[in-house]
Design a protein around this motif. Sequence first.
Motif, PDB file in Angstrom:
ATOM      1  N   LEU A   1       4.792  13.495 -12.433  1.00 16.47           N
ATOM      2  CA  LEU A   1       5.252  13.377 -13.820  1.00 16.47           C
ATOM      3  C   LEU A   1       4.397  14.239 -14.734  1.00 16.47           C
ATOM      4  CD1 LEU A   1       5.852   9.559 -14.170  1.00 16.47           C
ATOM      5  CD2 LEU A   1       7.570  11.361 -14.232  1.00 16.47           C
ATOM      6  N   ASP A   2       5.057  14.997 -15.603  1.00 15.69           N
ATOM      7  CA  ASP A   2       4.303  15.770 -16.581  1.00 15.69           C
ATOM      8  C   ASP A   2       4.191  14.989 -17.874  1.00 15.69           C
ATOM      9  OD1 ASP A   2       3.430  18.109 -15.421  1.00 15.69           O
ATOM     10  OD2 ASP A   2       5.481  18.883 -15.348  1.00 15.69           O
ATOM     11  N   ARG A   3       3.208  15.357 -18.702  1.00 16.59           N
ATOM     12  CA  ARG A   3       3.074  14.789 -20.032  1.00 16.59           C
ATOM     13  C   ARG A   3       3.037  13.270 -20.043  1.00 16.59           C
ATOM     14  NH1 ARG A   3       4.370  18.399 -23.824  1.00 16.59           N
ATOM     15  NH2 ARG A   3       5.118  20.413 -23.114  1.00 16.59           N
ATOM     16  N   LEU A   4       2.436  12.701 -19.018  1.00 19.20           N
ATOM     17  CA  LEU A   4       2.284  11.254 -19.005  1.00 19.20           C
ATOM     18  C   LEU A   4       0.970  10.947 -19.703  1.00 19.20           C
ATOM     19  CD1 LEU A   4       3.471   8.640 -17.682  1.00 19.20           C
ATOM     20  CD2 LEU A   4       1.791   8.991 -15.890  1.00 19.20           C
ATOM     21  N   SER A   5       1.000   9.978 -20.642  1.00 24.67           N
ATOM     22  CA  SER A   5      -0.278   9.661 -21.267  1.00 24.67           C
ATOM     23  C   SER A   5      -1.081   8.785 -20.302  1.00 24.67           C
ATOM     24  CB  SER A   5      -0.057   8.942 -22.594  1.00 24.67           C
ATOM     25  OG  SER A   5       0.430   7.665 -22.351  1.00 24.67           O
ATOM     26  N   HIS A   6      -2.398   8.921 -20.372  1.00 19.49           N
ATOM     27  CA  HIS A   6      -3.294   8.190 -19.470  1.00 19.49           C
ATOM     28  C   HIS A   6      -2.999   8.468 -18.004  1.00 19.49           C
ATOM     29  CE1 HIS A   6      -4.785   6.140 -22.955  1.00 19.49           C
ATOM     30  NE2 HIS A   6      -3.582   5.696 -23.246  1.00 19.49           N
TER      31      HIS A   6
ATOM     32  N   ALA B   1       0.844  -1.199   0.000  1.00 12.15           N
ATOM     33  CA  ALA B   1       0.000   0.000   0.000  1.00 12.15           C
ATOM     34  C   ALA B   1       0.878   1.247   0.000  1.00 12.15           C
ATOM     35  CB  ALA B   1      -0.938  -0.001   1.189  1.00 12.15           C
ATOM     36  N   THR B   2       1.972   1.197   0.772  1.00 11.18           N
ATOM     37  CA  THR B   2       2.916   2.315   0.800  1.00 11.18           C
ATOM     38  C   THR B   2       3.479   2.566  -0.591  1.00 11.18           C
ATOM     39  OG1 THR B   2       3.509   1.558   3.007  1.00 11.18           O
ATOM     40  CG2 THR B   2       4.931   3.236   2.007  1.00 11.18           C
ATOM     41  N   ILE B   3       3.854   1.468  -1.265  1.00 11.88           N
ATOM     42  CA  ILE B   3       4.422   1.605  -2.610  1.00 11.88           C
ATOM     43  C   ILE B   3       3.384   2.201  -3.560  1.00 11.88           C
ATOM     44  CG2 ILE B   3       5.300   0.310  -4.598  1.00 11.88           C
ATOM     45  CD1 ILE B   3       6.479  -1.693  -2.539  1.00 11.88           C
ATOM     46  N   ALA B   4       2.128   1.707  -3.479  1.00 11.00           N
ATOM     47  CA  ALA B   4       1.079   2.205  -4.380  1.00 11.00           C
ATOM     48  C   ALA B   4       0.818   3.685  -4.131  1.00 11.00           C
ATOM     49  CB  ALA B   4      -0.200   1.395  -4.191  1.00 11.00           C
ATOM     50  N   ALA B   5       0.792   4.074  -2.837  1.00 11.65           N
ATOM     51  CA  ALA B   5       0.541   5.484  -2.519  1.00 11.65           C
ATOM     52  C   ALA B   5       1.695   6.347  -3.019  1.00 11.65           C
ATOM     53  CB  ALA B   5       0.344   5.663  -1.022  1.00 11.65           C
ATOM     54  N   ALA B   6       2.935   5.840  -2.858  1.00 14.75           N
ATOM     55  CA  ALA B   6       4.093   6.582  -3.357  1.00 14.75           C
ATOM     56  C   ALA B   6       4.031   6.692  -4.876  1.00 14.75           C
ATOM     57  CB  ALA B   6       5.390   5.903  -2.920  1.00 14.75           C
ATOM     58  N   ALA B   7       3.534   5.620  -5.518  1.00 13.45           N
ATOM     59  CA  ALA B   7       3.407   5.638  -6.975  1.00 13.45           C
ATOM     60  C   ALA B   7       2.433   6.732  -7.401  1.00 13.45           C
ATOM     61  CB  ALA B   7       2.926   4.279  -7.482  1.00 13.45           C
ATOM     62  N   PHE B   8       1.388   6.935  -6.598  1.00 15.62           N
ATOM     63  CA  PHE B   8       0.425   8.003  -6.905  1.00 15.62           C
ATOM     64  C   PHE B   8       1.136   9.353  -6.948  1.00 15.62           C
ATOM     65  CE2 PHE B   8      -2.512  11.351  -5.624  1.00 15.62           C
ATOM     66  CZ  PHE B   8      -3.579  11.142  -6.500  1.00 15.62           C
ATOM     67  N   ILE B   9       1.974   9.581  -5.919  1.00 14.46           N
ATOM     68  CA  ILE B   9       2.699  10.855  -5.868  1.00 14.46           C
ATOM     69  C   ILE B   9       3.629  10.983  -7.075  1.00 14.46           C
ATOM     70  CG2 ILE B   9       4.303  12.260  -4.507  1.00 14.46           C
ATOM     71  CD1 ILE B   9       3.226  10.819  -2.017  1.00 14.46           C
ATOM     72  N   ALA B  10       4.292   9.872  -7.411  1.00 12.90           N
ATOM     73  CA  ALA B  10       5.227   9.894  -8.538  1.00 12.90           C
ATOM     74  C   ALA B  10       4.486  10.187  -9.838  1.00 12.90           C
ATOM     75  CB  ALA B  10       5.960   8.559  -8.628  1.00 12.90           C
ATOM     76  N   VAL B  11       3.338   9.504 -10.052  1.00 14.61           N
ATOM     77  CA  VAL B  11       2.571   9.723 -11.284  1.00 14.61           C
ATOM     78  C   VAL B  11       2.067  11.160 -11.332  1.00 14.61           C
ATOM     79  CG1 VAL B  11       0.477   9.078 -12.536  1.00 14.61           C
ATOM     80  CG2 VAL B  11       1.877   7.319 -11.473  1.00 14.61           C
TER      81      VAL B  11
ATOM     82  N   LEU C   1      -3.283   7.405 -12.128  1.00 18.15           N
ATOM     83  CA  LEU C   1      -3.567   7.965 -10.798  1.00 18.15           C
ATOM     84  C   LEU C   1      -4.653   7.151 -10.103  1.00 18.15           C
ATOM     85  CD1 LEU C   1      -3.598  11.817 -11.529  1.00 18.15           C
ATOM     86  CD2 LEU C   1      -1.979  10.599 -10.069  1.00 18.15           C
ATOM     87  N   GLY C   2      -5.708   6.841 -10.859  1.00 16.39           N
ATOM     88  CA  GLY C   2      -6.810   6.066 -10.286  1.00 16.39           C
ATOM     89  C   GLY C   2      -6.350   4.692  -9.852  1.00 16.39           C
TER      90      GLY C   2
END
Lengths: 327, 436
Positions: free
Chosen positions: A65-70, A52-62, A75-76
């Motif tokens: 990030l600029d110009r990421l498609s989808h 869960a920590t990794i997934a939440a950190a991934a949210f922050i990372a995503v 994020l969802g």
Amino acid sequence: MTKLRDWLIAAGVLLLGRGSPPAPRESRPRIVAPGEPDRRAENIVLFLFVLATIAAAAFIAVYALDRLSHQTQWLGLAIGGAFALLALAGTVIAHRLVVTEELVEPYPEDSPDAQDEIVQIVEESGSRFTRKRLVTVVGAGALGTIGAALLAPAASLGPLLHTGELYRTTWRRGRRLVDEGGTPFSADAIEEGTFYTAYPEGADRELVGSPIVVVRLPPAEIRDRKDWAPRGIVAYSKICTHAGCAVALYRKPTFAAVQPRPALVCPCHYSTFDPAAGGAVLFGPAGRPLPQLPLEIDRAGNLRASGTFSGPVGPSWWGVRMGKARS
Amino acid sequence: MIRRIVRFLDQRTGTAPLLKKSLRYLFPDHWSFLLGEVALYCFVLLVLTGIYLTFFFDDSVAQMTYHGSYRPLDGSTVSHAYASVLHISFDVKAGLLIRQTHHWAANVFVAAIVLHVLRVFFTGAFRKPRDLTYLLGLGMLMLALLEGYAGYSLADDLLSGMGLAIGYSVAMSIPFVGANLANLIWDGPFPGSSSFWPRLFIAHVLVLPVLIGGLLAAHLVLVASRHHTQFKRSARESERHVVGIPAFPGQAPRSIGLMFWVFAVLFLLGGLVQINPVWLWGPYHVGDGTNGAQPDWYLGWLIGALRLVPGFDLTIGHYTLVPNPFWGGALFPGVVFGILILWPWLERKVTGDDAFHNLLERPRDNPWRTAIGVAILTWVFLIFVSGSADRVDVLFGIDYATQIWVYRVAIWVVPLIALFVTKRVCDELVAGERRR
């Protein structure tokens, strides 16, 4: 390196060590029922928390990030995934790591003694009044009137009694029909088998009384108000008389021999109006015909209104049959 | 550490006895008791995501020319409200996620409340001493419908404009006072003055949520004060004794886990499943309409009712007593909610049963209530389904008018059949148990 080794050992001890339970402070009887430890479930919970920590950190990372498609989808997935992992952890804790003892306890009951005392207090408090009913009635009258006084300014919200505006339209004799871009409609440009949306030239388009639909029918087919339909061109208010939606559909028979005749249809509740018969209701919930606008063709060949609508425009209200449309 | 926190709190608030009692508050165990909690957690997420959206939303319908990042609408005349929704969707990072999650949460919120009401109805949980709790719940359902409608109307896209036009027409159709009422709400004839949009906005973000929150608090206080109902599963459960899992530690991880499940599902939906793409509908103008317009699911029953009523206005001379939209848009929901509100008192009157009830009935244990409930549900559901007759016409080629005529008959016949079939099924189930 030594530091890293120390950290690894410490982590290993934390993860694998049994951890001595703290000594009980006093020898009081337990309140929560005891249960067996379940180290496997505990490991699963730890693992889920890490994920869960990794997934939440991934949210922050995503998010960063600029110009990421989808990006919305990622994020969802990340935040939804983090919550799903926490939810799983909660479920494991609920089923494997806390005791689910079922206890019994009496339902709360009402308190007749207190009820009696309240009644008594209220009754005894009024013992100095000699005309209780009169005081109550007059007092209630005062409070009620104050309530009405406080509500009265609500009438400022809108023209409460001035319903005359509901009869108003922007169409009057001589107004040219223009399209969305403001170009006048030439009678020659109106073809059979389709419909056109027109607005009054130079008037506010965002009023219920403005938009109209224009269709062309073979002149012989027109049964009502033939003199309102030069060359078979008829115009009606575009606002449905049922619930105020725009009449945005035109039913055109593709094989006239077996299919019903042309009709104007509202997409909200499928009120269906007959353009050849003064906008009469053919089907659906509308309670009155679509108001018709009389047309004429000016010397330049452009379409103009030759009067105003046959009736008030828009949804019905108590007074819709008590007045005429006026410009 | 825990001891220090508890002591700190108790010395300043004196709540230790209450806290201790709440930790050991008993929750009877059945999956259907969690439906209300699902609604609660949806509400929490709605408030949180909603607050975020207000930071970007513009409640003005003043018109402007759009030059934002959604190129297909470049140059079109839109309202500031609509443009700000496009801005949230395309330019605010995570804005679309939050917006879609908010919309999904609203849909699930109403669904959870409806299922919760059905559970309460069919198990007799509304009986004394919980009739007041039940009324508060119905109040929240009505407010939630209004709140959802106000919410999707705010975007000022084509669908929301059509929805508002219908709402305006239903208000206009109220006998004797309709036009005056609509004039008051919209500040003049549709689409109203520029004051209407701030009114809609403040209703959606302040008035209605605060009312829902207030009823919610009262609802929960009453639930806790009378304790939960329970099914009779063993000899231990009785009208006088509740059997359940204590709030802590037994119920807490279940409930918090459920909250996380709700959040997880709503965020996954918000991120992965598109909802209400207003840029495809386009901005609303009074003269614009589109085919295949469908509202959010929880207003489908009203669309169906509005469509089924045959075309007539009730008139006396030139006075229009009942304009048509009143039947489907106001009377129909009024009747459904009226029955729901009066039901506890009707049932008490008919059965003469004035006792306290802490034990739930299974639907079969009260065949007449179940049968009547199923009949009303069938009635409402058929009307709801009739709202999609146009889609059925497009997808399967079944003539729209024919379908409407079938529904006009079916909504009266099928509920009657459902009534007797349900009664029979309940009786047979009970008889079957007796034989065993």
